[in-house]
Design an enzyme around this catalytic site. Structure first.
Site, mmCIF file in Angstrom:
data_model
loop_
_atom_site.group_PDB
_atom_site.id
_atom_site.type_symbol
_atom_site.label_atom_id
_atom_site.label_comp_id
_atom_site.label_asym_id
_atom_site.label_seq_id
_atom_site.Cartn_x
_atom_site.Cartn_y
_atom_site.Cartn_z
ATOM 1 C CD GLU A 269 41.017 36.872 37.011
ATOM 2 O OE1 GLU A 269 41.847 35.983 37.252
ATOM 3 O OE2 GLU A 269 39.974 36.668 36.349
ATOM 4 N NE ARG A 273 44.376 34.994 36.446
ATOM 5 C CZ ARG A 273 44.198 34.857 35.142
ATOM 6 N NH1 ARG A 273 45.212 34.674 34.345
ATOM 7 N NH2 ARG A 273 42.989 34.920 34.610
ATOM 8 C CG ASP A 402 33.039 30.475 38.317
ATOM 9 O OD1 ASP A 402 33.086 31.505 39.007
ATOM 10 O OD2 ASP A 402 33.677 30.343 37.252
ATOM 11 C CD GLU A 536 37.439 26.535 33.643
ATOM 12 O OE1 GLU A 536 37.621 26.273 32.431
ATOM 13 O OE2 GLU A 536 37.883 27.573 34.168
HETATM 14 C C1 DMJ Z 1 40.828 30.653 36.089
HETATM 15 O O1 DMJ Z 1 41.491 31.852 36.246
HETATM 16 C C2 DMJ Z 1 40.178 30.258 37.372
HETATM 17 O O2 DMJ Z 1 39.907 28.912 37.310
HETATM 18 C C3 DMJ Z 1 38.932 31.014 37.661
HETATM 19 O O3 DMJ Z 1 38.228 30.522 38.780
HETATM 20 C C4 DMJ Z 1 37.993 31.067 36.505
HETATM 21 N N1 DMJ Z 1 38.538 30.547 35.296
HETATM 22 C C5 DMJ Z 1 39.873 30.767 34.936
HETATM 23 C C6 DMJ Z 1 40.287 29.816 33.849
HETATM 24 O O4 DMJ Z 1 39.306 29.454 32.973
#
Ligand code: DMJ
Length: 644
Positions: A269, A273, A402, A536
């Protein structure tokens, strides 16, 4: 006896701090300044007392003590033949009257210097005591700030000058059509509301509670208060031309964003971010501070890679560097989507610093994965960083898996399509996913299920909906002339995810939806009916729009924007909702930072012209932070044959 030279004879406290003595100097200095001030007062009083006592002692003792003090500490050079000159502390007059006179003069001058120093210290201490609490507090704060500034300067290592990659398409992106422009203006207004609310009620906290109107944070940030929303939102503000807000955020980062914090944060994260957000802000604005902060933070993440295999821990304590994994993860495993979603940012870190450490870490992960057996060609979600073995054989293109697949494709794109190894890994993975996880429902909806305990679970998460955009983005360059097929697959996923929105009361998508027993694209379990402002589905609309210009994607994006504005907007910002099938939903009272980083950014881009951040020149990380393609001619990595 060294005390007088170090303690507050001069009344200055800063030199008494010894930053080098602690591995965490800033924290130590800022925490203890007020204690030091109290100590200073006590010691001043103590010295004054000693000094007073000294003058009341009989002469002989005075001499004795004074001589010892001077000779041992202050004037060892006065006479090299110490032994022969002293007896019982008294000066022997061996060198004649002239020497004796000179010696006395030196003694006297030192004596008066010390007296003057003590008097000054006493005066200063008296002055301090006359001041009000507020004045004292203000003084302490000023000194704290100064120490912090000094340490900041020390922290900002010089980075090597690197040529800026080619930056194309940083401009307004005016869509021309007044109707589209109006929609775009509305998205901008929503961003302003989200930002202004956070500014007012949650400033400096990671996120906002828009109903309680106060700061919010989750365990991904440990107990830190690192302004996640500010960092995550910066590039969106920049792209939208919200320059005052951007400057405000920049100023907060310059003055407050520090990483020497005793907080256990998620490596993934923080990477997507913070490092992604800071790097994007740097490339868009050219402001060095963002690059410096990104590198400082990245250094703090590196200890997470100290595992027997080099697969990083999920969490790391920014201060101690100690790492560990989530308690809920299978057999102490690290998570595929976490350790597999570092590549883009780490390549840029090596590019900007000239330090190969970052690139080496992520290439090591790739090499290790390449060597491993994959059940059915699929990558399980869990990998044990101690043993290097897979945990449970669960595979997902949604949560836990993902963005690993996303980053294989984007590594290739970001290398100007030269990282062929990444492309090959992506193609192989997608082929296995298509064979084992993608199905069509009875009602004709294409969905991506999850592989669990030896069978396919016919459930798709909101998170999985990003894959529509990924398939479209990867279409060009796919093997065997399958570009059309993948674009079509992207369109089908976009359609399915739109259905998941359309089949709700609020026209917002649930967290997960099933394709079972007559129910299609609908959440069944109560705890899967929530919508937490996730991006998404809109992300996929945007990619599909860029590649097809089919107006339905703008239409679908607008439906989602209106629903968010209608059902998630509150006076203190935007909140997630707990049940998208209820006409009177309750709020979860969280304004997620990714709402500003991703959801609103993708909406804004959907209603902008394509020449704003063109996809040939920019690759968006998984948190929607755009990073420029590194054309090899510009890249310090060009010599590295791994990237080549
Ligand atoms: C985001 O922090 C990013 O897209 C991450 O890859 C997974 N999903 C969250 C938001 O849904």
């Amino acid at each position: 006896m060294t005390t007088p030279a170090l303690l507050p004879l001069s009344g200055r406290r800063i030199p008494t701090l010894n930053p080098g003595s602690s591995p965490f100097p800033h924290h130590r200095a800022t925490l203890r300044l007020s204690e030091k001030f109290i100590l200073l007062l006590i010691l001043s009083a103590f010295i004054t007392l000693c000094f007073g006592a000294f003058f009341f002692l009989p002469d002989s003792s005075k001499h004795k003590r004074f001589d010892l003090g001077l000779e041992d500490v202050l004037i060892p050079h006065i006479d090299s033949n110490k032994e022969g000159k002293h007896l019982g502390g008294h000066i022997i007059h061996g060198q004649g009257g002239h020497d004796e006179h000179r010696h006395r003069e030196e003694e006297e001058s030192l004596r008066s210097k010390i007296r003057a120093d003590h008097e000054r210290a006493l005066e200063e201490a008296k002055e301090k005591l006359k001041k009000s609490r507020e004045e004292l507090r203000a003084e302490i704060q000023t000194e704290k700030n100064k120490v912090a500034q000094d340490l900041k300067k020390k922290d900002s290592k010089q980075l090597p000058p690197v040529p800026m990659p080619k930056l194309v398409g940083i401009h307004d992106g005016d869509p021309g059509d007044p109707d589209i422009k109006e929609k775009r203006d509305k998205i901008r207004e929503m961003m302003k509301h989200a930002w202004d609310s956070y500014r007012q009620y949650g400033w400096g906290h990671n996120e906002l509670k828009p109903l309680a109107k106060k700061g919010h944070s989750t365990n991904i940030f440990g107990n830190s208060q690192m302004g996640a929303t500010i960092v995550d939102a910066l590039d969106t503000l920049y792209i939208m031309g919200l320059h005052d807000e951007f400057k405000d955020g920049q100023q907060w980062i310059e003055q407050n964003l520090e990483f020497n914090v005793n907080a256990e944060v998620s490596v993934f994260e923080v990477n997507i971010r913070f490092i992604g957000g800071l790097l994007a802000a740097y490339y868009l604005s050219g402001q060095e501070v963002f690059k410096i902060k990104a590198v400082q933070l990245a250094e703090k993440l590196l200890p997470a890679f100290n595992t027997p295999t080099g697969i990083p821990w999920a969490m790391v304590n920014l201060k101690s560097g100690v790492g560990r994994n989530w308690g809920w993860a299978s057999a102490g495993s690290s998570i595929l989507a976490e350790f597999g979603t570092l590549h883009m940012e780490f390549v840029h870190l090596t590019y900007l610093t000239g330090d190969p450490a970052y690139l080496n870490k992520v290439m090591h992960i790739r090499k290790l994965l390449q060597k491993m057996d994959r059940p059915n060609g699929l990558y399980p979600n869990y990998l044990n960083p101690r043993t290097g073995r897979w945990g449970q054989h669960h595979t997902s293109v949604g949560g836990l898996g993902d963005s690993f697949y996303e980053y294989l494709l984007k590594a290739w794109l970001m290398s100007d399509k030269t990282d062929l190894e990444a492309r090959q890994l992506y193609d192989d993975a997608i082929e296995a996913i298509e064979r084992h996880l993608i199905r069509k429902s009875n009602g004709g909806l294409t969905f991506i299920g999850e592989w669990k305990n030896g069978h396919l679970e016919r459930k798709m998460g909101h998170l999985t909906c990003f894959a529509g955009g990924m398939f479209a983005l990867g279409a060009d360059g796919s093997p065997g002339e399958k570009a059309g097929h993948y674009l079509q697959l992207g369109a089908e996923i976009a359609h399915t995810c739109h259905e998941s929105y359309d089949r709700t009361v609020l026209k917002l998508g649930p967290e997960a939806f099933k394709f079972d027993s007559g129910l299609e694209a609908v959440a069944v379990r109560q705890n899967e009916k929530y919508y937490i402002l996730r991006p998404e589905v809109i992300e996929t609309y945007w990619y599909m729009w860029r590649f097809t210009h089919d107006p339905k994607y703008r239409q679908w994006g607008w439906e989602a924007a209106q629903a968010i504005d209608k059902y998630c907007r509150v006076s203190g910002g935007f909140s997630g909702v707990k049940d998208v099938y209820s006409s009177s939903p309750t709020y979860d009272d969280v304004q997620q930072s990714f709402f500003l980083a991703e959801t609103l950014k993708y909406l804004y881009l959907l209603f902008s012209s394509d020449d704003l951040l063109p996809l040939d020149n920019w690759v968006f990380n998984t948190e929607a932070h755009p990073l420029p393609v590194l054309h090899l001619a510009n890249s310090t990595l060009s010599a590295n044959n791994v990237i080549r």
